[in-house]
Design a protein around this motif. Structure first.
Motif, PDB file in Angstrom:
ATOM      1  N   CYS A  90       1.055  -1.327   0.034  1.00 40.23           N
ATOM      2  CA  CYS A  90       0.106  -0.115  -0.014  1.00 40.23           C
ATOM      3  C   CYS A  90       0.958   1.310   0.115  1.00 40.23           C
ATOM      4  O   CYS A  90       1.938   1.322   0.857  1.00 40.23           O
ATOM      5  CB  CYS A  90      -0.919  -0.037   1.223  1.00 40.23           C
ATOM      6  N   PRO A  91       0.511   2.225  -0.991  1.00 42.90           N
ATOM      7  CA  PRO A  91       1.488   3.334  -0.712  1.00 42.90           C
ATOM      8  C   PRO A  91       1.384   4.341   0.206  1.00 42.90           C
ATOM      9  O   PRO A  91       1.929   5.207   0.461  1.00 42.90           O
ATOM     10  CB  PRO A  91       1.019   3.921  -2.276  1.00 42.90           C
ATOM     11  N   HIS A  92       0.149   4.023   1.112  1.00 40.85           N
ATOM     12  CA  HIS A  92      -0.180   4.814   2.282  1.00 40.85           C
ATOM     13  C   HIS A  92       0.730   4.510   3.409  1.00 40.85           C
ATOM     14  O   HIS A  92       0.458   5.237   4.506  1.00 40.85           O
ATOM     15  CB  HIS A  92      -1.691   5.157   2.439  1.00 40.85           C
ATOM     16  N   ALA A  93       1.107   3.247   3.398  1.00 41.53           N
ATOM     17  CA  ALA A  93       1.578   2.841   4.703  1.00 41.53           C
ATOM     18  C   ALA A  93       2.682   3.358   5.358  1.00 41.53           C
ATOM     19  O   ALA A  93       3.838   3.724   4.620  1.00 41.53           O
ATOM     20  CB  ALA A  93       1.796   1.156   4.452  1.00 41.53           C
ATOM     21  N   LEU A  94       2.866   3.312   6.645  1.00 46.80           N
ATOM     22  CA  LEU A  94       4.021   3.592   7.426  1.00 46.80           C
ATOM     23  C   LEU A  94       4.733   2.476   7.745  1.00 46.80           C
ATOM     24  O   LEU A  94       3.886   1.315   7.913  1.00 46.80           O
ATOM     25  CB  LEU A  94       3.480   4.369   8.587  1.00 46.80           C
ATOM     26  N   PRO A  95       6.062   2.606   8.007  1.00 49.29           N
ATOM     27  CA  PRO A  95       6.601   1.010   8.091  1.00 49.29           C
ATOM     28  C   PRO A  95       6.102   0.678   9.570  1.00 49.29           C
ATOM     29  O   PRO A  95       6.251   1.300  10.661  1.00 49.29           O
ATOM     30  CB  PRO A  95       8.175   1.616   8.243  1.00 49.29           C
ATOM     31  N   ALA A  96       6.010  -0.930   9.475  1.00 49.87           N
ATOM     32  CA  ALA A  96       5.796  -1.707  10.560  1.00 49.87           C
ATOM     33  C   ALA A  96       7.154  -2.357  11.105  1.00 49.87           C
ATOM     34  O   ALA A  96       7.809  -2.842  10.178  1.00 49.87           O
ATOM     35  CB  ALA A  96       4.752  -2.479  10.638  1.00 49.87           C
ATOM     36  N   PRO A  97       7.393  -2.710  12.349  1.00 46.01           N
ATOM     37  CA  PRO A  97       8.884  -3.330  12.610  1.00 46.01           C
ATOM     38  C   PRO A  97       8.548  -5.080  12.065  1.00 46.01           C
ATOM     39  O   PRO A  97       7.721  -5.427  12.090  1.00 46.01           O
ATOM     40  CB  PRO A  97       8.697  -3.332  14.154  1.00 46.01           C
ATOM     41  N   GLU A  98       9.896  -5.315  11.678  1.00 48.86           N
ATOM     42  CA  GLU A  98       9.969  -6.594  11.355  1.00 48.86           C
ATOM     43  C   GLU A  98       9.583  -7.492  12.633  1.00 48.86           C
ATOM     44  O   GLU A  98       9.828  -7.417  13.816  1.00 48.86           O
ATOM     45  CB  GLU A  98      11.541  -6.756  10.770  1.00 48.86           C
TER      46      GLU A  98
ATOM     47  N   ALA B   5      -1.496  20.854   1.123  1.00 52.39           N
ATOM     48  CA  ALA B   5      -2.182  20.262  -0.042  1.00 52.39           C
ATOM     49  C   ALA B   5      -2.161  18.743   0.293  1.00 52.39           C
ATOM     50  O   ALA B   5      -3.273  17.934  -0.336  1.00 52.39           O
ATOM     51  CB  ALA B   5      -1.223  20.368  -1.427  1.00 52.39           C
ATOM     52  N   ALA B   6      -1.082  18.234   0.892  1.00 51.89           N
ATOM     53  CA  ALA B   6      -1.152  16.811   1.117  1.00 51.89           C
ATOM     54  C   ALA B   6      -2.195  16.294   2.278  1.00 51.89           C
ATOM     55  O   ALA B   6      -2.263  15.100   2.340  1.00 51.89           O
ATOM     56  CB  ALA B   6       0.198  16.217   1.342  1.00 51.89           C
TER      57      ALA B   6
ATOM     58  N   PRO C  30      -5.206  15.037   3.928  1.00 51.50           N
ATOM     59  CA  PRO C  30      -6.580  14.907   3.766  1.00 51.50           C
ATOM     60  C   PRO C  30      -7.650  15.186   4.824  1.00 51.50           C
ATOM     61  O   PRO C  30      -8.803  15.018   4.341  1.00 51.50           O
ATOM     62  CB  PRO C  30      -6.508  13.169   3.667  1.00 51.50           C
ATOM     63  N   ASP C  31      -7.061  15.731   5.923  1.00 47.46           N
ATOM     64  CA  ASP C  31      -7.864  16.101   7.010  1.00 47.46           C
ATOM     65  C   ASP C  31      -8.063  17.330   7.368  1.00 47.46           C
ATOM     66  O   ASP C  31      -8.549  17.891   8.326  1.00 47.46           O
ATOM     67  CB  ASP C  31      -7.689  15.330   8.148  1.00 47.46           C
ATOM     68  N   LYS C  32      -7.628  18.301   6.423  1.00 48.02           N
ATOM     69  CA  LYS C  32      -7.484  19.978   6.521  1.00 48.02           C
ATOM     70  C   LYS C  32      -7.082  20.254   7.907  1.00 48.02           C
ATOM     71  O   LYS C  32      -7.479  21.188   8.447  1.00 48.02           O
ATOM     72  CB  LYS C  32      -8.986  20.462   6.257  1.00 48.02           C
ATOM     73  N   ALA C  33      -6.039  19.603   8.455  1.00 50.93           N
ATOM     74  CA  ALA C  33      -5.343  19.796   9.785  1.00 50.93           C
ATOM     75  C   ALA C  33      -4.559  20.993   9.567  1.00 50.93           C
ATOM     76  O   ALA C  33      -3.803  21.481  10.606  1.00 50.93           O
ATOM     77  CB  ALA C  33      -4.864  18.674  10.349  1.00 50.93           C
ATOM     78  N   LEU C  34      -3.992  21.213   8.545  1.00 56.97           N
ATOM     79  CA  LEU C  34      -2.950  22.256   8.045  1.00 56.97           C
ATOM     80  C   LEU C  34      -3.519  23.486   7.647  1.00 56.97           C
ATOM     81  O   LEU C  34      -4.346  23.329   6.576  1.00 56.97           O
ATOM     82  CB  LEU C  34      -1.984  21.632   7.520  1.00 56.97           C
TER      83      LEU C  34
ATOM     84  N   GLY D 275       1.093  11.081   8.556  1.00 57.16           N
ATOM     85  CA  GLY D 275       2.352  11.490   8.313  1.00 57.16           C
ATOM     86  C   GLY D 275       2.526  12.055   6.593  1.00 57.16           C
ATOM     87  O   GLY D 275       3.672  12.101   6.244  1.00 57.16           O
ATOM     88  N   LYS D 276       1.525  11.906   6.211  1.00 53.83           N
ATOM     89  CA  LYS D 276       1.371  12.754   4.655  1.00 53.83           C
ATOM     90  C   LYS D 276       2.110  13.867   4.516  1.00 53.83           C
ATOM     91  O   LYS D 276       2.796  14.035   3.562  1.00 53.83           O
ATOM     92  CB  LYS D 276       0.008  12.527   4.271  1.00 53.83           C
ATOM     93  N   CYS D 277       1.967  14.861   5.579  1.00 53.64           N
ATOM     94  CA  CYS D 277       2.329  16.146   5.437  1.00 53.64           C
ATOM     95  C   CYS D 277       3.878  16.099   5.452  1.00 53.64           C
ATOM     96  O   CYS D 277       4.694  16.820   4.778  1.00 53.64           O
ATOM     97  CB  CYS D 277       1.747  17.066   6.431  1.00 53.64           C
ATOM     98  N   ILE D 278       4.496  15.210   6.356  1.00 56.82           N
ATOM     99  CA  ILE D 278       6.118  15.013   6.506  1.00 56.82           C
ATOM    100  C   ILE D 278       6.450  14.296   5.124  1.00 56.82           C
ATOM    101  O   ILE D 278       7.799  14.811   4.513  1.00 56.82           O
ATOM    102  CB  ILE D 278       6.217  13.926   7.735  1.00 56.82           C
ATOM    103  N   ALA D 279       5.954  13.353   4.502  1.00 54.26           N
ATOM    104  CA  ALA D 279       6.424  12.863   3.562  1.00 54.26           C
ATOM    105  C   ALA D 279       6.599  13.718   2.166  1.00 54.26           C
ATOM    106  O   ALA D 279       7.170  13.833   1.268  1.00 54.26           O
ATOM    107  CB  ALA D 279       5.467  11.567   2.889  1.00 54.26           C
ATOM    108  N   ALA D 280       5.132  14.871   2.169  1.00 52.62           N
ATOM    109  CA  ALA D 280       5.346  15.669   1.453  1.00 52.62           C
ATOM    110  C   ALA D 280       6.249  17.133   1.135  1.00 52.62           C
ATOM    111  O   ALA D 280       6.466  17.399   0.194  1.00 52.62           O
ATOM    112  CB  ALA D 280       3.926  16.317   1.011  1.00 52.62           C
TER     113      ALA D 280
END
Length: 232
Positions: free
Chosen positions: A21-29, A104-105, A107-111, A130-135
């Protein structure tokens, strides 16, 4: 991570947990395996099998743990007995170029644009996706806190109930102990036909949380002793 299901419990990760999934944050192994071990350590599988004997546990009696790697929650953590959502809360910069990529990134209009050009964050709307951080093209928007949103007591059925989210983000390394602790509270208060959400509603979240932390401390001490013994 694939779904792990037994007669007594189900661990359901989303597709993002296995990198699909392109939206996923990493989960520990090995995260799912650690949760699986925590369920076994709580005694829940043996307890439920004994409580239901001579018949096997029914589907609705399984304890369900849902793991989501983003705020979209495709594994439905909000209606699970325990729901986990991997998250990143942003640290908003005091100054930046004001390009607006983070705004713009979101989706919840928090910024929203601040008076000095840097974005301002509405914490009540932020889901820590985390979308804003990645953008951010400059790396000015950084991670203030990362971990899991932790929610308990969700269910469907005749009287559905959304899970209650605990405050803050929990370190994934602490999650196995927390899961074991909540299950031991459920075992102590179990009645036939009772769902975990019913127990939380009956006892109150603060009381259940306090009891679960007592069991969690025992789980941590036991694991530490067993690790020390194996190392020796």
């Amino acid at each position: 991570m694939n779904m792990h299901a037994t007669a007594t419990y189900r661990i359901e990760p989303c597709r993002g947990c296995s990198g699909q999934c392109p939206h996923a944050l990493p989960a520990p192994e090995g995260f799912t395996r650690s949760i699986d071990a925590a369920v076994a350590a709580s005694g829940w599988p043996v307890f439920l099998n004994d409580a239901c004997a001579p018949r096997p546990p029914r589907h609705h009696e399984q304890f369900r743990i849902a793991v989501a790697c983003c705020a979209n929650g495709c594994s439905r953590p909000h209606i699970a007995d325990i729901g986990l959502i991997f998250s990143q809360r942003p640290a908003v910069p005091e100054s930046c170029s004001g390009c607006g990529a983070c705004i713009a990134a979101c989706p919840d209009k928090a910024l929203a644009p601040g008076p000095d050009g840097a974005p301002s964050l509405d914490h009540s709307r932020c889901l820590a996706c985390g979308k804003c951080i990645a953008a951010c093209p400059e790396g000015a928007m950084t991670v203030a806190e990362s971990g899991c949103r932790f929610m308990v007591g969700g269910k469907l059925g005749r009287r559905p109930r959304l899970a209650t989210e605990l405050p803050g983000l929990l370190d994934p390394r602490l999650l196995p102990g927390r899961v074991s602790g909540w299950l031991e509270v459920f075992i102590a208060g179990y009645e036939p036909g009772l769902r975990f959400g019913d127990l939380v509603g009956r006892m109150g979240l603060e009381r259940v949380l306090a009891l679960s932390l007592e069991y969690t401390s025992f789980f941590a001490a036991t694991n530490k002793n067993s690790e020390g013994g194996s190392a020796a």
